[in-house]
Design an enzyme around this catalytic site. Sequence first.
Site, mmCIF file in Angstrom:
data_model
loop_
_atom_site.group_PDB
_atom_site.id
_atom_site.type_symbol
_atom_site.label_atom_id
_atom_site.label_comp_id
_atom_site.label_asym_id
_atom_site.label_seq_id
_atom_site.Cartn_x
_atom_site.Cartn_y
_atom_site.Cartn_z
ATOM 1 C CB SER A 108 79.916 63.913 3.290
ATOM 2 O OG SER A 108 80.291 63.292 2.088
ATOM 3 C CD GLU A 152 83.154 61.158 7.477
ATOM 4 O OE1 GLU A 152 84.027 61.697 6.767
ATOM 5 O OE2 GLU A 152 82.298 60.379 7.036
#
Length: 949
Positions: free
Chosen positions: A712, A909
Amino acid sequence: MTARDLETRQVVRVAVNGASRELIGAPSRRLSTALREELGLTGTKIGCHAGDCGACTVLLDAAAVCACLVAVGQCDGRTVTTVEGLASADGALSDLQRAFVAHGAAQCGICTPGMLMAAEGLLRATPHPDEAAVRDALAGVLCRCTGYTKIVEAVLAVASGSVVDAPAPAAGHAVGARAARLDAPAKVTGRERFGADAWPAAASIGTTPALPTLAMRVVRSPYPHAAFRVGDLAAFVAAHAGVVDVIAAADVPHNAYAIFPDLRDQPVLADGVVRFRGEAVLAAVGDEAALAAIADADWPLQWTALAAHESIASALDAAARGEPVHARWPDNVLCRGRVVSGDVGAAFAAAPAHVASMSFETRHVEHAYIEPEAGWAEVVEVAGGGPRRVRIWACTQTPYMDRDEIAHVLDIEPGRVHIVPSAIGGGFGGKLDLSVQPLLAVAAWKLGRPVRLVYERPDSMRSTTKRHPASMRARAACDGEGRLVAYDFEADFDTGPYSSWGPTVANRVPIHASGPYRVDAVRALTRAVITNDSVCGAFRGFGVPQSTLVGEALLDALAAESGIDALEFRWRNALVAGDRTPTGQTLAASVGLRACLDALRPAWSAAGHAASTFNAAAAASCSPHRRGRGIACMWYGIGNTVIANPSTMRGALRWSAGRGAHLFLYNGAQEIGQGTATILPQMLADAVGLPLECVEQVMGDTDRTADAGKSSASRQTFVSGNAARFAGEALRRQLVERLGFAVADAGAVALSLDGPALTGRLHGSERHADLRDWPADANGDLAVATGHFNPPTVPLDADGQGVPYATYGFAAQIAEVEVDTEFGTVKLVTIHAAHDVGRAINPTLVEGQIQGGIAQGIGMALMEEYVNGRTDNLHDYLIPTVGDVPPIEVHLIEDPEPLGPWGAKGVGEPALVATAPAILAAIRDATGAELFEVPVTPSRLRAAILAVR
Ligand code: FES
């Protein structure tokens, strides 16, 4: 014999992938169930059991159908083709499968079988379809990862007879190559095993007779806030044949977990009170059919509904009345974020040339990965009589965090928990939190039997985390030259009843709030507000996509007031190397925003001209359609915010008679579709100096890999990439030395492998080693080396001053839209995306990340709004289909990051952050409507258009 008995004995004869098969059982059962559970053809995936996602698409005779909507009885005497039937008998991939591999059309791969079968159906009927026909054929299959672009390209390559395999990069040239994903063959053949695709046949405890794996059914709260009492569970079990046990809160040794250990607040099973609709209350285990037969009203639960606070305003009001959701946080504020730089008050008081202000609201957004959470757990006896362990197979983005939290829940040492990650069918942050894992672990630990749990789509959507809704207020000011002088931002984020990643969102947003621009005075304040709505957590961007919506809208307003073109306004204010950020960090290098904007200048001009021409013609013909263009920029700190961010990777040299000499990567960086299973081997291979094709790996297994941290925060390329590189360089030094060269010459020695031989060449001298003579360790490694990287950061002080990230990604995107001003509908014409990624380790994969992120940004802008209890499925909760995603032109900007492996940063992202603000800007440009809320649904846009008429 009952009618039901007769039905269950029915025999259906069907040709499956060319083989004659008999399916015996109820003819009304789903074909997908028969294929997966009875024939073991788990290549057919289940995403919804409702015909919404298309993941289970197979060919029934010549027609592409959702196998979940076809009854076995409908298949009698017919043929069924699944993804396992596409390759030839000798395993050679079909052209369609090869095209998917070559074009990078499979990311996580959970939709890939369905996509392949939909495309196969088209190509059998129409061998040379055009793009419109391809898009039509794929329209019933959802993909959450790819943005569909590369899937369409792959099918068109087959249609035009131009399938070309991606060439294998030569030794030392894997980095930067468009290498095929190493996991692609498994994904296109259906061999990839996701959470629901495997389970133990029987218990593995040596002292227990083999017992079948138990199914689990989770009982959830129908209330957003309620007290409850559990009745006599023993009597309930005794009264229900096939139910083995019902697990409740009292069965959980430590009934609390969280992302941050000091915040452990979420129970595995609620204990007398529930705080959101969908919270787990009981977990029944037993025979699957017996569990399914229990009516919702039959569970021994007595409910007392309590006042629920399902919005930020309601929760803050309740706290003011002394009614917090948790006593631990009496003001219903989980945490606050703060970045203050310069004197914002003075800057606004100094009468800047232009000031713009705005409030903006966003809604819950669901990850909508196509793979619902699934897995199994079993208890394992340790050879030699050591304490027993628990093994968990599940889809997860963070195996090591799972291990530690499960150990806490079971009150055992982390070393007694073994996490074996399955392939993961999309995560996007949603599989950073625990889901099935603690339920399975507690049940297996209590019963000593393997237990399996597969969430249905509503289970997944009700119980897992969402993107935080935000309520934002901001103002910005610039001088007469269009230079930003002040930015003031406040935002409340609805974090739900449990902490999850709320602190990360609250802390990351203020750092990014003012955007990738030079601003002398910044004040950015956030609160994560506790409510009784869905738990909110990590979702691709940790709040930055929300704050960028208001920031970029303010920039457009200031540009318009200044009379400066929107792109030029951004270029003028863009951060450059040497600038200070609002946290006081000086950006030394790799600040490629101006290069991104420069790359988009031609498209920006062309879009403006095209819109003007279109709108003039539309006005002349009284058409309600209008076109517009919008631009937005973003920046994104790569990796965790300030907190430790390490990764450790190990690389080894092995030899076996079957495989020959090869490299082996102990890869703890979980593959979630983003490509760590390929780019980390690319980096290891180049660091050692051997070909990519000689790399094998194990991924994410906590017994076999080192902790590489979570997948992440766009961190694995940068952080684990460095770790892989350092491991490879250390391994190379070992090999060079063992060949008899000086370590100082390690960079110059050319290594090669041939059968059992390792050869090194330097300046005409050649040295060989027979690897069969090298002793292997317990893992079979002849040589092994470790690499470690933890990016340098400096903690933030009370004003948010410090170095939160070692590097940042930058991007600019342009959206062109066409709006039907009568109906408020928006059609995307084109998106141009320029991203500074430092270095594209694998350009095909980087493009895929950007295209997929853009598709999610489209959803956030135009259609995605999760409402707990109302949109718990994929027909009420809309995500973009292939028809919603326009052509996307990607510009890769490579401004190398000195700290990055080969200069690389991250893109996962950053890919979506600029998309929604660019689309909203384009809608404003087309219509003049003021937009202060996403998603911009047709009704909202229609109202906004009428408001300015
Ligand atoms: Fe399509 Fe992941 S590749 S859903």
